[in-house]
Design a protein around this motif. Structure first.
Motif, PDB file in Angstrom:
ATOM      1  N   SER A 189      -1.971   2.875 -19.621  1.00 16.07           N
ATOM      2  CA  SER A 189      -1.616   2.667 -21.036  1.00 16.07           C
ATOM      3  C   SER A 189      -2.670   2.657 -21.765  1.00 16.07           C
ATOM      4  N   CYS A 241       4.242  -3.671 -26.698  1.00 16.77           N
ATOM      5  CA  CYS A 241       3.575  -3.835 -25.655  1.00 16.77           C
ATOM      6  C   CYS A 241       3.248  -5.615 -25.718  1.00 16.77           C
ATOM      7  N   CYS A 279       2.374   1.069 -27.936  1.00 15.63           N
ATOM      8  CA  CYS A 279       1.340   0.881 -26.887  1.00 15.63           C
ATOM      9  C   CYS A 279       1.823   2.386 -25.978  1.00 15.63           C
ATOM     10  N   CYS A 291      -0.761  -6.085 -25.107  1.00 15.85           N
ATOM     11  CA  CYS A 291      -1.969  -5.911 -26.275  1.00 15.85           C
ATOM     12  C   CYS A 291      -1.183  -6.124 -27.593  1.00 15.85           C
ATOM     13  N   CYS A 310      -3.657   0.253 -23.316  1.00 11.36           N
ATOM     14  CA  CYS A 310      -4.355  -0.792 -23.411  1.00 11.36           C
ATOM     15  C   CYS A 310      -4.874  -1.140 -21.818  1.00 11.36           C
TER      16      CYS A 310
HETATM   17 ZN   LIG Z   1      -0.296  -2.408 -24.172  1.00 10.50          ZN
END
Ligand SMILES: [Zn+2]
Ligand SMILES: [Zn+2]
Ligand SMILES: [Zn+2]
Ligand SMILES: [Zn+2]
Lengths: 236, 511
Positions: free
Chosen positions: B146, B125, B133, B128, B148
């Motif tokens: 997700s 990802c 992720c 993040c 994050c």
């Molecule tokens: Zn993420």
């Protein structure tokens, strides 16, 4: 049990056994979804890899399509891209699939195509460096991933993130074809020029549409010392 | 939410830190932290943090309140600046909820409640910076939830709607409609549930108007949820016409309704995932239909979407066995409208033997009884919908039909990109014979219409599908006698039950 990477439907045993044994060259999709894809096979433009059977005879001259002939007649773009090869016809279904991947952010969809792309393209890229077409930071943040990179990573060869996009995508797509062909400011930049000297590079992208994105990327790579640049995409 | 891009530094992220602010443990998005000495993590890795108490002297943003009230939204779906959102959080008006919850056996999505392992995936990802992720694939059509991404909800004061929602509809109700309409309107303001069991063509939308008007003027928030996009598209303009002064929005897969403050929502059942304790009145249309009756997480979404004090109204032409039983026992209050709006009975299907139709199709032929009907149909000047068991059969049958008739033939299925255009051109008479899969069986009204089912013995056709299919015919007063034919290779139980069902309703209508 196997689930279709696109519609999540569980699919039948015989179908998944064929996949498991490598007997058939299928995407990891259920039969209904797979049936809506059209593999590019047979008589294609030697340059851009599009299927001749999909358009009228008058748009073709010998082994090339008219679009490619126009590119090759242009002093600036002549010989920049060695060739492009694509896996599937960019039909309505593939458009939907790619939209789900890109605009909804469903990264997993790309996994459906890894094995089929690997077995179809292996001979093309076996000694090359794979370079995905990058996104601008803004677009990359929005999406969370780069779909071209996801495709490249599934091909089983080292992937080098050599390019950087310095101009945001939107500004590009608003231009006409003419403007794009004449473009002076290239949206790409090479990050580690020393890494590519004398290398054969294969660019990876999700779709080949006009060919101008791939050519711009190819141009900066050649200018910094790459030996040849060709490309592979999922759709054409 | 807007993120200012600090051109090509590449450090714009979606990570959070928890730190002490005024002696309270507080969540702060990394990009709002000035101190460089922090350890940002994906949202789901923060330990659970108490929400901040409401600060009554804080001046909250009404725009944000109206967008977020009764919803669970991703940061990307909220147009406000991140600073403003964070201020509301720190003053107890907004809450950050984890998008995904780590459970004992795996993940659970806080938006759609999905727990199925194969509907979660992960990716490297950019936001993040996590290599894995995790995100939910089940509700991805509404934007990615997700690891994050927090889901934001409103914890400040409730939205007050204006109470001038005069209804512009001036039509008349049939006797059956009137009874149901009165009963529904009576219940507005109460908690509880009610089933309106109305035959196809009874005119159930008009039955809702009076109750909706009353609810709107009481300041209640209303949702009409239906399993099918077609129905959303058909109902939205009718409701907007009936309530011209009310703020109305429609949500379906692919709609790009902006997040805005509305009092009346028309939504597909799938899009209910967006909402959180939002509605005081939830009307569930076609309550028996797939996928509402099928998908457990959808029932969860219904539960999620209603306010703690709410009324549930179910609409159905073909309630499920368990609903009928509950109604009979008096556990589920129920009003029936057995008569169609125009007062004529429902057309009863006729069974027509068509032999081994699958074998004939393989040989590129149609059953002779079917061809005979086609020819007379083509010269009658009427339209017909021909229902088939699958998309592949649809294409073959449509092609073969063209060999036998001169009139315009076309086919359409659920994912047809030209679906809307084709249905429109069938409605206005440019297409005479429309071959289709079961998906158009509900919510489509076309005058001068006959209906045929090709391969009616196929297992895919259920009793309720047949009742709905038959209900397409004879909907207008001038043409109440539409024909319904089931071409088959051996009667199925569903066929027989559907005919009994229709006869039963017709009997009740005369009583
Ligand atoms: Zn993420
Ligand atoms: Zn599928
Ligand atoms: Zn070409
Ligand atoms: Zn979900």
């Amino acid at each position: 049990m196997s689930y279709c990477y696109y519609c999540h439907q569980a699919y039948s045993e015989t179908w998944s056994w064929a996949l498991f044994l490598g007997l058939a060259n299928f995407p990891l999709l259920c039969q209904t979804c797979a049936g809506k894809l059209q593999l590019i096979k047979g008589d294609i433009c030697r340059m851009c890899g599009r299927l001749f059977s999909l358009f009228p005879e008058q748009y073709r001259q010998g082994d090339f399509c008219n679009d490619c002939i126009r590119w090759e007649q242009d002093e600036e773009w002549k010989g920049i891209l060695q060739q492009n090869r694509s896996l599937y016809v960019y039909n309505d279904f593939l458009k939907e699939v790619i939209a789900k991947l890109k605009y909804r952010g469903d990264a997993e969809v790309m996994k459906a195509f890894h094995s089929v792309a690997r077995s179809s393209f292996k001979s093309i890229y076996k000694n090359a460096v794979l370079v995905p077409i990058p996104l601008s930071d803004e677009r990359h943040y929005e999406r969370g991933f780069n779909q071209a990179e996801l495709l490249a990573l599934g091909l089983g060869r080292p992937v080098e993130l050599l390019l950087k996009r310095t101009v945001h995508e939107e500004k590009q797509s608003k231009k006409t074809r003419r403007e794009r062909m004449e473009r002076k400011g290239n949206p790409f930049e090479v990050m580690n020029p020393s890494n590519i000297v004398k290398e054969n590079i294969v660019l990876i992208d999700d779709v080949y549409t006009t060919g101008s994105t791939l050519r711009s990327a190819a141009k900066v790579l050649l200018d910094t010392g790459a030996k040849t640049v060709s490309s592979l995409t999922l759709g054409r | 939410m807007k993120i200012a891009f600090s051109n090509n530094t590449g450090d714009d992220t979606m990570r959070f830190v928890s730190l002490f602010l005024n002696n309270r443990l507080t969540v702060v998005p990394e990009i709002l932290v000035k101190d460089g000495d922090v350890n940002p993590v994906p949202f789901s890795e923060l330990s659970e943090i108490e929400p901040h108490p409401l600060n009554p002297s804080f001046h909250y943003d009404q725009n944000l309140q109206q967008i977020l009230y009764g919803k669970m939204l991703l940061l990307d779906e909220i147009p406000s600046d991140l600073h403003i959102i964070q201020d509301h959080y720190e003053n107890g008006y907004v809450r950050y909820n984890p998008g995904l919850l780590k459970k004992k056996y795996g993940w659970q999505c806080s938006r759609c409640q999905n727990e199925k392992e194969h509907l979660f995936a992960s990716f490297s990802c950019f936001r993040c910076k996590s290599e894995k992720c995790v995100y939910c694939r089940n509700c991805i059509m509404m934007g990615r939830v997700s690891m994050c991404t927090p889901l934001l909800s409103w914890t400040g004061p409730e939205v007050r709607y204006r109470n001038k929602n005069e209804m512009a509809w001036r039509g008349e109700l049939s006797a059956g409609q009137q009874v149901a309409s009165d009963r529904f309107a009576q219940e507005i303001g109460n908690s509880g549930e009610l089933l309106i069991w109305a035959v196809c063509g009874a005119g159930k939308t008009e039955v809702l108007f009076k109750g909706i008007e009353k609810a709107l003027n009481m300041g209640l928030r209303i949702c009409l949820a239906t399993p099918r996009t077609d129905v959303v598209l058909e109902l939205a303009p009718r409701l907007k016409k009936a309530f011209p002064k009310t703020l109305i929005a429609s949500y379906y897969g692919g709609s790009d309704e902006k997040e805005s403050p509305v009092q009346l929502v028309i939504s597909t059942t799938h899009q209910l995932y967006r909402f959180k304790q939002a509605f005081n009145l939830l009307i569930v249309d076609e309550v028996d239909a797939f996928p509402y009756s099928y998908d457990k997480t959808l029932q969860q979404a219904v539960k999620n979407a209603v306010h703690s004090k709410h009324f549930l109204l179910y609409l159905s032409a073909t309630p499920s066995g368990s609903m009928k039983k509950a109604a009979k026992k008096g556990q589920l209050p129920c009003v029936k409208i057995p008569k169609r709006f125009h007062g004529f009975p429902l057309p009863v299907p006729t069974f027509v033997w068509s032999g081994e139709w699958r074998k004939r199709l393989e040989r590129g032929k149609l059953p002779s009884s079917f061809v005979k009907w086609l020819k007379s149909q083509a010269t009658s000047g009427r339209r017909a919908m021909i229902f088939v068991p699958s998309v592949s059969i649809m294409e073959i049958v449509a092609k073969l039909i063209q060999k036998h008739v001169e009139v315009k033939v076309d086919f359409v299925h659920a994912e047809d990109p030209l679906r809307k255009e084709k249905v429109d051109s069938f409605r206005n008479g440019h297409i005479s014979l429309l071959v289709t899969t079961t998906i158009l069986e509900r919510g489509v009204t076309v005058p001068n219409l006959d209906v045929a089912v090709f391969g009616a013995d196929a297992a895919i056709f259920s009793e309720s599908a047949f009742v709905q299919i038959s209900g397409r015919a004879g909907r207008s007063k001038e043409d109440h006698n539409g024909q319904v034919l089931f071409f088959h290779y051996g009667k199925s139980l569903s066929m027989v039950r559907a005919v009994n069902h229709i006869k039963e309703m017709n009997k009740e209508a005369v009583r």
